[in-house]
Design a protein around this motif. Structure first.
Motif: not given
Length: 383
Positions: A206, A219, A284
């Motif tokens: 992230a 995500t 993601l």
């Protein structure tokens, strides 16, 4: 030369098994490179300088048995990598049950579920005092809010430091933090962040998206395993604090929080034949240069309890180091580096530098950390 660190264990499950095995495993490797250990020494203490002096559980197959036998008793199913253990003279004592056993455990076979013994619980504070314990490791099941706080109070009464490996908020709760500060006792918490586990990998990815200019849109993280931790977490009511801990740990690494509908992180299912092998699926979705879509999917397979022990072995040495230095209250830098829900969140690179500075005894100015969102704080207070 530093003496051994006298350690008590609350919850003689898979994580305790991996740690007890590991201490002996690295004892025979004192003069070689210690693969798998982040720091060979912390305050002069090595991984092998841990002495287990007391242990508590509620399962009939563990209570009353020597620790070196109890760690291999059912329903433990973690990997055995050090079967030969010395006699410890530590007999597992009966702990208080409170909310430590989920009712649905009764629906599963003896080999995989908890089976409480009908005995009066030990006076934990008195047992800690008698054993000479310096640090208590809390390994109780997720959702054991009352039981965890009972052990925390016992630590305060007995003058014992605490490493809180579970998502019951103590070090990150102002009221409990003040109690440990007033007692001049260190606490490292809350909720262990495994060595290379789903949380640290997800946080890193992230942060990578943000650092490389990619807008993260959504995500998820899905986890499966076949140990008692995942069987316990089939009871969704026990997951509130766990989901907060894991979700906020990832959210803390973002420049802008994702909406609740765009992030899903948490335990997913119990698959018996996986045993202590945890498998995480991380996805993601984002947008890069020119609004071009970017998707990343990852599958991570780890031995869950060994992955935890690789961090706990450092956290407990930091707690002992703080005792030696007469430092009380939540240890911000070690908590930020080792735990999912520390008192303050930082980027992992900053947390690592700060933790190393703490260990080395040199000044380090921690940056101001953005507080958790008001919504997260409210949810935490109600968990």
């Amino acid at each position: 030369m530093p003496k051994n660190i006298k350690v008590a264990i609350a919850g003689v499950g898979n994580c305790a098994s991996a740690l007890v095995q590991g201490v002996e495993y690295y004892r025979s490797r004192r003069n070689t490179a210690l693969d798998g250990v982040m720091r060979q020494t912390i305050g002069g203490y090595r991984a092998s300088d841990v002495e287990f002096v007391s242990a508590f559980d509620i399962d009939r197959r563990k209570v009353g048995r020597p620790l070196e036998e109890a760690i291999f008793a059912k329903p433990n199913n973690t990997r055995v990598f050090q079967s030969s253990l010395p006699v410890s003279n530590v007999v597992v004592q009966m702990g208080p049950q409170f909310d430590g056993v989920a009712p649905h455990m009764a629906d599963y076979d003896d080999d995989v579920a908890f089976r409480p013994v009908d005995l009066e619980p030990t006076d934990i504070a008195e047992a800690l005092r008698k054993s000479g314990a310096e640090v208590l490791l809390c390994y109780l099941p997720v959702g054991s809010d009352k039981a965890v706080k009972h052990y925390a109070q016992a630590c305060l009464e007995a003058g014992v430091a605490m490493v809180n490996c579970v998502p019951v908020f103590l070090a990150s709760d102002p009221e409990w933090a003040q109690k440990f500060l007033d007692a001049r006792l260190p606490i490292v918490g809350d909720d262990i962040k495994s060595q290379v586990g789903a949380t640290i990998v997800h946080r890193s990815l992230a942060r990578l998206f943000a650092d490389r200019g990619v807008k993260l849109d959504r995500t998820y993280q899905l986890n499966t395993a076949g140990n008692t931790d995942f069987l316990n977490m089939l009871e969704r009511k026990r997951l509130k604090s766990k989901k907060i801990s894991k979700t906020e740990s990832v959210q803390s690494q973002l420049d802008e929080r994702l909406n609740d509908s765009d992030i899903h992180i948490g335990p997913s299912d119990y698959i018996p034949w996986q045993h202590d092998n945890k498998i995480a699926f991380i996805r993601l979705e984002g947008r890069g240069f020119g609004d071009a879509p970017l998707e990343l999917e990852l599958r991570l397979s780890v031995q869950d309890s060994s992955n935890s022990a690789g961090v706990v072995i450092d956290a407990l040495r930091c707690a002992k180091l703080a005792l030696d230095r007469k430092v009380g209250g939540p240890l911000e830098a070690p908590s930020a580096y080792y735990m999912k829900t520390p008192p303050r969140q930082f980027r992992d690179s900053v947390a690592r530098d700060a933790c190393n500075a703490f260990i080395d005894g040199v000044p380090f100015d921690l940056p101001r950390a953005a507080p958790r969102s008001e919504k997260a704080a409210v949810r935490s207070s109600r968990s």
